[in-house]
Design an enzyme around this catalytic site. Structure first.
Site, short mmCIF file in Angstrom:
data_model
loop_
_atom_site.label_atom_id
_atom_site.label_comp_id
_atom_site.label_asym_id
_atom_site.label_seq_id
_atom_site.Cartn_x
_atom_site.Cartn_y
_atom_site.Cartn_z
N CYS A 117 0.79 -1.22 0.00
CA CYS A 117 0.00 0.00 0.00
C CYS A 117 0.83 1.28 0.00
CB CYS A 117 -0.98 -0.04 1.16
SG CYS A 117 -2.09 -1.45 0.97
N HIS A 140 -2.34 8.64 5.94
CA HIS A 140 -2.73 7.33 5.41
C HIS A 140 -4.15 7.01 5.89
CE1 HIS A 140 -2.25 3.30 3.87
NE2 HIS A 140 -2.52 2.77 5.05
N GLU A 165 -0.39 5.96 13.39
CA GLU A 165 -0.06 7.12 12.57
C GLU A 165 -0.11 8.40 13.40
OE1 GLU A 165 -2.61 7.22 9.23
OE2 GLU A 165 -1.33 8.61 8.14
N LYS A 218 -9.37 8.70 2.47
CA LYS A 218 -9.94 7.35 2.42
C LYS A 218 -11.34 7.32 3.03
CE LYS A 218 -5.52 4.87 2.42
NZ LYS A 218 -4.56 5.92 2.81
N HIS A 276 -9.86 2.74 0.27
CA HIS A 276 -8.43 2.44 0.23
C HIS A 276 -8.15 1.58 -0.99
CE1 HIS A 276 -4.45 1.40 1.12
NE2 HIS A 276 -4.56 0.80 2.29
N PHE A 278 1.13 -3.32 4.02
CA PHE A 278 1.45 -4.71 4.34
C PHE A 278 2.83 -5.02 3.75
CE2 PHE A 278 -2.98 -6.83 4.95
CZ PHE A 278 -3.24 -5.95 5.97
#
Lengths: 85, 405, 422
Positions: C169, C309, C320, C341, C346, C405
Site C-alpha cells: 500500500c 494514510h 499514525e 480514504k 483504500h 502490508f
C-alpha cells in the site's frame, strides 16, 4: 449439551498446522495458561487458528473474541462456549 | 561524490546447486539442473521441463512459524538472504538498523500460494481462504519477510520488470546506497512452478516443448525453440565500499560499476529495440569502454527473433566476436526475476576465479557473430563483466560489474 | 546542484470522480463514494462495502483490443496517463523518447483479471491441474504486472527506463519517489509516474475478511469508512489510478508549464516488525517523515497540511497519530491532518498516488480536504483531523504518508513551486 468439545490437544495440533511452532517453545508441555505471545503466536496466527477450528469442527463462535484471546485456555473457552449455544 | 558500491555476499539457490559454492562448481562442470517437472504432474501440458531447485526442504532451513505463511519462492528467498548475509560475515544486529535495507525484484509473487487460495475460495468458500493470503502471494512479500527477519529498517522496495528485474533491483539498491544507506540486500529469487503459473508461461508461446533436458533450451542455436522456466536465483549483499572496509568485510567480490535500463519501442515501430542502448548506458555509467569488458552474460531468450536482436546489440557495441559471451542459464532455465541476479553472481565468481562458465548444449548458429563460450569453461582474466537481461514486453537492463580495486 | 522535480500534469480516476475536476469536487464537498459492492454478489463475505468507480473504458478512448488485453487496473492507468499528459501540455513527440521513463505502482497487479481467468481454466476451482486449452493469449500480462508499465510506455511512446514498483500500500508513493530519483540523477528528463489498483474482486475481499482488516459496517455503506473516528472498525476497499507528469523544474519553467508542486522530499522505510501489524509508537513512519523532511531541507513547522494514510483500522490510525507527534512534535497539534480514504476508500497500491493528487490540489486551491464520517473523537486520536467539512487553509507544503502490508512506511513532502530552498 456440548456436542463438540475442542480440546487443548486439538488446539495444539491446529496451531502447529496453521501457524507452525516457535523453536524455543515446547507445545507438548502444559501451555494452557501460557500467553500466546510467549508461545510465539501473533494475531495472524490466532485468526488462522480460529478459522481452522471453525472449519474443522463446523462450529461458530465469537471470532472477534477468539482473535484477542490471551492464552490457550481463553481461546478454548470462547470456542467451546460457542458450541454450547 | 559517488561511493563505489560493492558486493560482499552472495546467496544462491539454483536448479543446479544449493548455495553459491555448489552452484558455481556445478556450473563450471556444465551440470544441467533442468528436468521433468516434479512439483506437479506436467503430463497434460505441451511443455514439461523446468529448472527446479532440488533437495530444498524448507523446514531444515527456516523456523516452522514461517512455513505456513510463505510461498515456496519466499522460502527460497529467505534462505538466499540468510546465506548471503553469512557469506558477507554480516550480523545485522551489530549494524545500525536504519542503514540497512532490502530491495528485491518480483515477477508474479507467490503464485502457488495464490493458486491454492483461489482454489479454496472457489471450490470451498471464502472462509477457507488463509489468513496469510493478504501478503503471502503479493509482489512485496520477499522484501517484507527479509527485512523483518533481519531487522532491516532502511529503504525497502520491490521492482517488477519480468526477467530484467534482478538488474533493476540492483540498480535501485545502488542508488539507495549512494543516497546514504550502508547495506542493501538485493537481487531476485523467484519461482512459479505450479499448474496455474505454468499455463501463464505457456500463454506466451515461448516455452520449449522438448522433453530432452539437453535439447530444450538452446539460445543462439539454429534449433532455438523457446526456453525452459526455472526457479531460484540469487540475493546479494551490496555495501558502501567504505562502510564495508570499516566493518572489516572479509571478501569483496566486485563493484556494481554501471547500470542502464531502457524500454523497447511500441510493437510495430521501426525504431531500434532497446538492448543496445541499455548496454551503452551501463558502460557510460561505469565510465568504461567496450574493450574493457572481458565477458558478457547474455539474456539468451532462445527465440530466434530475440536472439537476433540481442546478438546484434552485442555485436554493435563490441564488434563481431570481440568479446566472450556466455549464458550459463542454459543449465538452469530462465528464472524470471531471479535470473539476472544469478548472472551477476556468476559474473562475480568469474572475476574471482578467472574463468568464464560455459553455455551448455548449444551449437552456435552461423548467423551470430558472437564468441559464445561453449561446452567448457574458459580460463581467462576477468576484470569486468556485463550482464544483460530482457523482460517480457520490452524491458531491457544491463549491469557492469568489475573487480574490486 | 541537483535537479529539482516538479509535477506538471495530473490524471486521476477515483471512486466518485473520473477526472481531476470531479475528484476535487468530491473531496472538497466532503462527499463519500463508498457503497455496497456491485461488481459481484458480496453476500458470502464479511465486508460487503467498497468504493467502486463507474468506469466505461470505451468511453475513454480505449480500443476493443486494448480493453481485452488489459486488466482493469491497466485500463485505469492508461486513461489516467493520457489525461496527465494532456494536462501537462508536454509535447512528448518533441522529446527524445529515450529520455522519458515510466514508473507505475501497484500492490496487487492484475488481480481481477487473474481471478477471472483462474475461474475459467480451473472450472471454478474444480481442477487442480488447470486446463491450458482455455488460456487467453494475454494471460502472461496479467501474471507479471510489469505489463502495466509497458502499456503506459506504449501509450506515450516512452523508451526510457520502465518499471512497476510494488510495495503493497505504499506503492503509489514509492513509484513517484523512484521516478523523482531518476530525474534527479539525470537518467531521464520526464517521468510518467503514478499508480493503479483495481482489487475489488472476491479473492481480495476474502483475504481481508480473513484478517478482519476491512469494515463489516455493511448496513451503512455510505458512512462505512471512518478514519480516526472512535467507531472505526476497518478500512473500505477501493480502486483507482493517479498518474503524473514529472519534469525537472528548469525545463518545465522554460516551456512555461503550469507547475502544480515540487516533490521536495521522499523516504521509504521498512518497519521490520510485522507483515501486517504496526507498532503503536509509530517509530518507523516517524523515521520516514524525518528523512523526507531532511531531504526537503525543511522542518516540521514548514508543514501546512498532513495528508494521512488514515485507513480506518484501529491499529493504523493510532500508529499514525503517534508517528505524527513523534516526527512533528507540538506542530502536529497545530496542523490539519485528514484522510481522503473516508471518502474514496483504500485502493491499496494506487492510493499513495491518489493522495499525492489530493495533496497537490490542496496546494493549488488552498483548501484542505476533510475527513468524512468523523463524529466520535477518541483519546488516542487527538489531532485536528478536519472533520466533515473541507477547510480553506493556506497550504504551501504538504506531507503525505503511507503504510503498507509487508512492513513499508513512506513519506513525501510536496511544496508550492519555488518555495523550497533545496
Amino acid at each position: 449439551m456440548i456436542e463438540f468439545e475442542v480440546t487443548i490437544e486439538d488446539l495444539k495440533r491446529i496451531l502447529q498446522e496453521g501457524a507452525g511452532a516457535d523453536e524455543n517453545v515446547d507445545l507438548g508441555g502444559d501451555i494452557l495458561d501460557t500467553e500466546f505471545e510467549k508461545l510465539g503466536y501473533d494475531s495472524l496466527a490466532l485468526l488462522e487458528t480460529a478459522a481452522r477450528v471453525t472449519r474443522e469442527f463446523d462450529i461458530t463462535f465469537d471470532d472477534d473474541a477468539a482473535s484477542v484471546a490471551v492464552t490457550p485456555r481463553g481461546l478454548l473457552k470462547v470456542v467451546n462456549d460457542g458450541t454450547s449455544e | 561524490m559517488t561511493t563505489p558500491v560493492v558486493v560482499t555476499g552472495i546467496g544462491v539457490l539454483a536448479p543446479n546447486g544449493l548455495g553459491a559454492a555448489d552452484y558455481w562448481a556445478a556450473t563450471l562442470k556444465g551440470h544441467n539442473g533442468i528436468g521433468r517437472i516434479t512439483r506437479f504432474d506436467p503430463s497434460p501440458y505441451p511443455a514439461r521441463l523446468a529448472g527446479e531447485v532440488p533437495g530444498f526442504v524448507a523446514r531444515e532451513h527456516l523456523p516452522s512459524r514461517l512455513i505456513p505463511q510463505t510461498d515456496h519462492m519466499t522460502r527460497l528467498a529467505l534462505v538466499a538472504a540468510e546465506w548471503a548475509l553469512a557469506d558477507a560475515g554480516v550480523r545485522p544486529d551489530e549494524l545500525a538498523e536504519f542503514e540497512m535495507g532490502v530491495i528485491t525484484a518480483s515477477a508474479s509473487g507467490g503464485f502457488e500460494f495464490g493458486q491454492n487460495e483461489l482454489r479454496n475460495l472457489w471450490s470451498k468458500g471464502s472462509r477457507y481462504v488463509s489468513a496469510y493470503q493478504s501478503f503471502a502471494w503479493f509482489y512485496a512479500v520477499n522484501t517484507g519477510q527479509i527485512s523483518i527477519r533481519h531487522g532491516m529498517r532502511g529503504p525497502g522496495s520491490v521492482v517488477v520488470s519480468d526477467q530484467a528485474g534482478g538488474l533493476d533491483a540492483v540498480g535501485q539498491a545502488r542508488r539507495q546506497i549512494r543516497n546514504g544507506s550502508k547495506l542493501i540486500v538485493s537481487g531476485g529469487v523467484d519461482g512459479s512452478i505450479c499448474p496455474w503459473g505454468w499455463v501463464a508461461h505457456l500463454a506466451t508461446g515461448r516455452l520449449s516443448t522438448s522433453d530432452e533436458p539437453d535439447r530444450a533450451y538452446l539460445p543462439f542455436d539454429t534449433e532455438a525453440r523457446g526456453h525452459v522456466p526455472g526457479e531460484g536465483g540469487a540475493l546479494l549483499i551490496l555495501e558502501d565500499a567504505e562502510a564495508a572496509r570499516i566493518r572489516g568485510a572479509r571478501s569483496v567480490y566486485g563493484e556494481i560499476a554501471g547500470y542502464g535500463a531502457t524500454f523497447d519501442p511500441k510493437p510495430g515501430s521501426d525504431r531500434e529495440r532497446g538492448p543496445r542502448r541499455a548496454i551503452e548506458l551501463a558502460l557510460t555509467d561505469a565510465a568504461m569502454e567496450p574493450g574493457e569488458i572481458d565477458v558478457v552474460f547474455a539474456d539468451a531468450a532462445a527465440m530466434p527473433e530475440r536472439d537476433r536482436i540481442e546478438a546484434a546489440a552485442i555485436t554493435a557495441v563490441f564488434g563481431p566476436r570481440a568479446v566472450p559471451v556466455t549464458a550459463p542459464k542454459t543449465m538452469v532455465g530462465r528464472l524470471c526475476s531471479g535470473a539476472a541476479s544469478l548472472d551477476i553472481a556468476a559474473a562475480l565468481l568469474s572475476i574471482r576465479d578467472g574463468v568464464v562458465p560455459p553455455t551448455t548444449n548449444v551449437s552456435l548458429s552461423v548467423e551470430y557473430e558472437l564468441d559464445l563460450v561453449l561446452t567448457k569453461p574458459r580460463a581467462s582474466v576477468v576484470r569486468a563483466a556485463l550482464v544483460v537481461a530482457c523482460g517480457h514486453g520490452g524491458f531491457n537492463s544491463a549491469v557492469v560489474v568489475r573487480a574490486p580495486r | 546542484m541537483r535537479r529539482r522535480v516538479v509535477i506538471t500534469g495530473v490524471g486521476v480516476l477515483a471512486p466518485g470522480g473520473v477526472g481531476v475536476k470531479e475528484f476535487w469536487s468530491l473531496l472538497s464537498d466532503g462527499r463519500t463514494a463508498t457503497r455496497t459492492i456491485t461488481f459481484f454478489d458480496p453476500s458470502p463475505f464479511r465486508s460487503r462495502v467498497a468504493a467502486e468507480i463507474d468506469f466505461a473504458p470505451a468511453a475513454h478512448g480505449l480500443s476493443q483490443q486494448e480493453i481485452r488485453r488489459m486488466d482493469r487496473a491497466a485500463q485505469l492507468a492508461v486513461v489516467a496517463t493520457r489525461a496527465a499528459v494532456g494536462d501537462s501540455g508536454v509535447e512528448l513527440t518533441e522529446l527524445d523518447p529515450c529520455r522519458v521513463g515510466t514508473a507505475i505502482g501497484s500492490a496487487v497487479g492484475a488481480t481481477m483479471g487473474l481471478e477471472e481467468e483462474y475461474r475459467v481454466v480451473s472450472d471454478d476451482g474444480r481442477l487442480e491441474l488447470v486446463d491450458h486449452e482455455y488460456v487467453v493469449p494475454h494471460l502472461y500480462n496479467h501474471f507479471v504486472p510489469s505489463s502495466f508499465a509497458a502499456e503506459i510506455a506504449w501509450a506515450v511512446g516512452a523508451e526510457g527506463p520502465a518499471i512497476v514498483v510494488s510495495t503493497g500500500c505504499t506503492s503509489g508513493l514509492d513509484s513517484v519517489g523512484h521516478a523523482c530519483e531518476l530525474i534527479r540523477d539525470g537518467s531521464v528528463d520526464v517521468m510518467i509516474a503514478g499508480a493503479t489498483d483495481a482489487p475489488i474482486s472476491p479473492i481480495t475481499v476474502a483475504c481481508f475478511d480473513a484478517i478482519k482488516a476491512t469494515t463489516p459496517r455493511n448496513d451503512d455503506a455510505e458512512h462505512a469508512s471512518r478514519p480516526f473516528d472512535g467507531t472505526r472498525n476497518g478500512f473500505v476497499l477501493g480502486e483507482g489510478a493517479a498518474v503524473f507528469v514529472l519534469e525537472d523544474m528548469d525545463s518545465a519553467q522554460r516551456r512555461n508549464a503550469h507547475i502544480y508542486a515540487e516533490i521536495a522530499g521522499f523516504a521509504a522505510r521498512c518497519n521490520a516488525f510485522h507483515m501486517t501489524g504496526l507498532r503503536p509508537d509509530g517509530r518507523e513512519l516517524a523515521e520516514a517523515v524525518r528523512v523526507a523532511l531532511d531531504e526537503a531541507r525543511m522542518s516540521a513547522e514548514d508543514i501546512d497540511y498532513v495528508n494521512a494514510h488514515g485507513s480506518g483500522t484501529k491499529q493504523n490510525d493510532r500508529h499514525e497519530t503517534a508517528a505524527f507527534k513523534r516526527s512533528l512534535g507540538e506542530h502536529a497539534y497545530r496542523t490539519p491532518v485528514s484522510s481522503i480514504k473516508s471518502m474514496i476508500g483504500h485502493s491499496l497500491g494506487a492510493i499513495g498516488s491518489i493522495e499525492i493528487a489530493a495533496s497537490v490540489l490542496a496546494i493549488e486551491h488552498n483548501v484542505v480536504p476533510p475527513t468524512a464520517n468523523l463524529h466520535t473523537p477518541e483519546p488516542e486520536c487527538d489531532l485536528d483531523y478536519v472533520p466533515i467539512t473541507a477547510r480553506e487553509w493556506h497550504t504551501d507544503t504538504v506531507l503525505t504518508v503511507g503504510s503498507g502490508f509487508g512492513g513499508f512506511q513512506s513519506a513525501m513532502v510536496l511544496t508550492r513551486a519555488g518555495r523550497s530552498t533545496s
